[in-house]
Each structure stands twice: as structure tokens, then as C-alpha cells.
Design an enzyme around this catalytic site. Sequence first.
Site, mmCIF file in Angstrom:
data_model
loop_
_atom_site.group_PDB
_atom_site.id
_atom_site.type_symbol
_atom_site.label_atom_id
_atom_site.label_comp_id
_atom_site.label_asym_id
_atom_site.label_seq_id
_atom_site.Cartn_x
_atom_site.Cartn_y
_atom_site.Cartn_z
ATOM 1 N N CYS A 86 40.930 38.628 39.543
ATOM 2 C CA CYS A 86 41.443 39.955 39.869
ATOM 3 C C CYS A 86 41.880 40.648 38.582
ATOM 4 O O CYS A 86 42.134 39.997 37.572
ATOM 5 C CB CYS A 86 42.624 39.761 40.820
ATOM 6 S SG CYS A 86 43.479 41.245 41.314
ATOM 7 N N SER B 66 44.666 41.838 37.890
ATOM 8 C CA SER B 66 46.020 41.422 37.463
ATOM 9 C C SER B 66 45.940 40.230 36.515
ATOM 10 O O SER B 66 46.738 40.109 35.579
ATOM 11 C CB SER B 66 46.877 41.054 38.666
ATOM 12 O OG SER B 66 46.820 42.055 39.618
ATOM 13 N N HIS C 90 45.043 41.685 33.279
ATOM 14 C CA HIS C 90 46.162 42.441 32.703
ATOM 15 C C HIS C 90 47.149 41.513 31.987
ATOM 16 O O HIS C 90 47.703 41.870 30.958
ATOM 17 C CB HIS C 90 46.896 43.237 33.789
ATOM 18 C CG HIS C 90 46.144 44.445 34.266
ATOM 19 N ND1 HIS C 90 45.164 45.054 33.520
ATOM 20 C CD2 HIS C 90 46.223 45.166 35.406
ATOM 21 C CE1 HIS C 90 44.681 46.097 34.178
ATOM 22 N NE2 HIS C 90 45.309 46.183 35.335
ATOM 23 N N HIS D 229 45.329 33.994 41.443
ATOM 24 C CA HIS D 229 46.227 34.232 42.594
ATOM 25 C C HIS D 229 45.472 34.630 43.853
ATOM 26 O O HIS D 229 46.077 34.790 44.898
ATOM 27 C CB HIS D 229 47.249 35.311 42.240
ATOM 28 C CG HIS D 229 46.618 36.639 41.922
ATOM 29 N ND1 HIS D 229 46.003 36.891 40.716
ATOM 30 C CD2 HIS D 229 46.460 37.747 42.654
ATOM 31 C CE1 HIS D 229 45.514 38.120 40.729
ATOM 32 N NE2 HIS D 229 45.772 38.660 41.900
ATOM 33 N N CYS E 81 43.969 38.985 48.208
ATOM 34 C CA CYS E 81 44.495 40.025 47.298
ATOM 35 C C CYS E 81 43.675 41.304 47.356
ATOM 36 O O CYS E 81 44.022 42.240 48.043
ATOM 37 C CB CYS E 81 44.601 39.504 45.867
ATOM 38 S SG CYS E 81 45.325 40.719 44.744
HETATM 39 ZN ZN ZN Z 1 45.056 40.435 42.635
#
Ligand code: ZN
Length: 367
Positions: A38, A40, A43, A59, A165
Site C-alpha cells: 500500500c 502507506s 510513505h 498492513h 485496507c
Molecule cells: Zn494501506
Amino acid sequence: MKAAVLRAVGAPLTVEEVDLSGPGPNEVLIRVVASGVCHSDLHVMEGVLPYPLPTVLGHEAAGVVEDVGPGVSALRRGAHVVVAVVPSCGRCRLCLRGRPNLCTAIRGRPGVMADGTRRLRLPGGEEVNHFTMISSFAQFAVVHEAAAVPVREDIPLERACLLGCGLLTGWGAAVNRARVAPGSSCVVLGCGGVGLGIVQGCAVRQAEPIVAVDLWPQRLEVAARLGATHTLLAGQEDVPALVRQLTGGGADYVFDAVGSPQTAALALSCLGRGGTAVLVGVGQRDASLSVPITATVLNERAVLGCDYGSAWPQRDIALLADMYAAGRLKLDELVDRTYPLEGVNEALADLKEGRALRPVILPWGDS
Ligand SMILES: [Zn+2]
Ligand SMILES: [Zn+2]
């Protein structure tokens, strides 16, 4: 077990032997079958989202319950589960008001589990931080029981992981937060995993038109297959002007799945009278948006934030699994490639460069 460790911002992840203890009270041990990659994760790796290091990222996970800790009654060994990024207690004021995604009762400081401890350790004894109490770029993960959502066992976990997610975040933004009504005009800015979830949510709610906007033509092709009625190539086409044309003056809903100041401002500029901008993506923590007061008042516009699809994971993940099994939710189109754990850096690079929509890591390989 093997896990992919991030030791420094900007450094590649290294697959190494990491010790995992537990599960503790109200926790479950999961054999991670699949973990989506993902933004995130990206990031944190790039330092956009500061996080304590070293950590094991990942995650968006699905797997099989291997062991349950003391006090766990609702889950059994062998159950298939999707991991919810935001576990909720079911008892606090926000949970009881139907907003469990805002529950903070089961949330440790960054890097630790809800009870304040860590389960991950390097062979030398150094503790490793958990990422969002999940850390699924690994063969096993310990998660809170409230984060392990049982799913039907007839759908493949390498698809179901997306329900934890990206897909849920997007779909929920359209269905739970905006509550898009049939016939509403919708614009989706950014067509990665989240944006394509929004497109599917808008399609389920019978929005018309559904305008997908992205920088990459290959993503727009997928958006069209998932229900977008029109596609616009950002950077090459005049998006606000074309949206006004397609929607008869401006859209009822504009979703920003990117989260930059530029895309959030673009969302406002695509709104029609009575329109709502839904901010879904997040980028730099201190990014801000300036909202014109007079135009907002006179046109009765709204700006909504939406975290984790305003989802109730126990309800929504099961529902989305049913919809996928019935052929009414598309996940296969989102996963173009799977990678072994050793391929995690390639997967992150493919996501960043737009070569893959949703890379999925299989920590145990294809078997
Ligand atoms: Zn995510
Ligand atoms: Zn709660």
C-alpha cells in the site's frame, strides 16, 4: 521466521530472520498468506510518514489463525482472516454511534502493540517496531483479536487481503461516508488501489457519470473496466472544464484519493452547486487546503474527511467478501502480480512507478 525489515529511511528493506513472540492476551498469531503493498508502506520507507525504526512494514494482510492468546473466544485455529487496520472496541462512544473507524481504544503508540509491548526481536535481542500493530511483510504476524476479521474460506486470501485496507478505504468512502445516491455525478482523482475502490463503490450505488482521473493511461483502462463511465488523463486534459461539461456544471461528489494540496484543490474546483468533496488520500502530514468561504456558502458545498472508508470492518469486510464471491466486486483486476517476500523492494518500486496497481507479497511463496 523471515520478515522484511526497514532499518533506515530511503534504504531498501532487508529480508532477515526475526523472532516473533506471543500471542499475548486478546491477540492472535496469524500465518500471513498474502500482504498487499500500500502507499502507506511506501510513505514510511520514503520518510513522508515518520515512523520509529527499525520496523517490519506491511498492513494489508490476510492469513490463517495459527494460535490464539488468553481471552480470545471468537476466533479458532485455522480460521481465514483479513486484518483490519483500525481495530475497534465496540463499547466506546464512537463505536456505539456507528463510527468504529474513529475508535482509539485499541491503539498503542506508533511501533508497539495495544498493550505497549513489542513481539518482534532481532537475533541479537534488539526490539523491532510493529507497523500499525500488524507488520505483515513477514511469515507470521501477531495482531489484536479485534483486528482479525473472519472471512469465508472459499475466496483466495491473495485477493481477500485487499479488503483490509485499500479496497475497503475506497469503497467505504463512496458507500459509507458520501452515501452516494443513484444518479449522482462522481469524480475520482487518483486510480490506485483506493481510487479503484471508490470507482467500484460509486458503481454499486449506481452513480452516473463516474469520471476517473489519473496520470497513467493503464490505470484508467482498469477504472473503465471497473465501472468508470469516462476517463480523463491528468496533466494532459483540462480536468475541471471537462468535468463541468460531463456533469452539467460540476460534480455532486469529488473524491481525492491522492491527498496532495494540488489534488484537494482540484477536487474543490470540480464541484457543482450542492457538491461534496471527500478527502480520502493522505500525503505530507502538514499539507493544507484553502477553502473559499463565499463559494462554499452560496453553493452549499461540503468538504468531508474520510478515514479507513468510515468502515465497520467486521460488517464491511464480510460484505465485500460476499460481493466478490458473487462476482459483484472485482479484485482479480487489481492484482497484476504477486511477489515472494524477497521481491518486496521490487514490489514497492512497481507500486511507486505505476507498473503495478496492487502488488501482493506471498511470504510463503505460491504454495
Ligand atoms: Zn494501506
Ligand atoms: Zn470503540
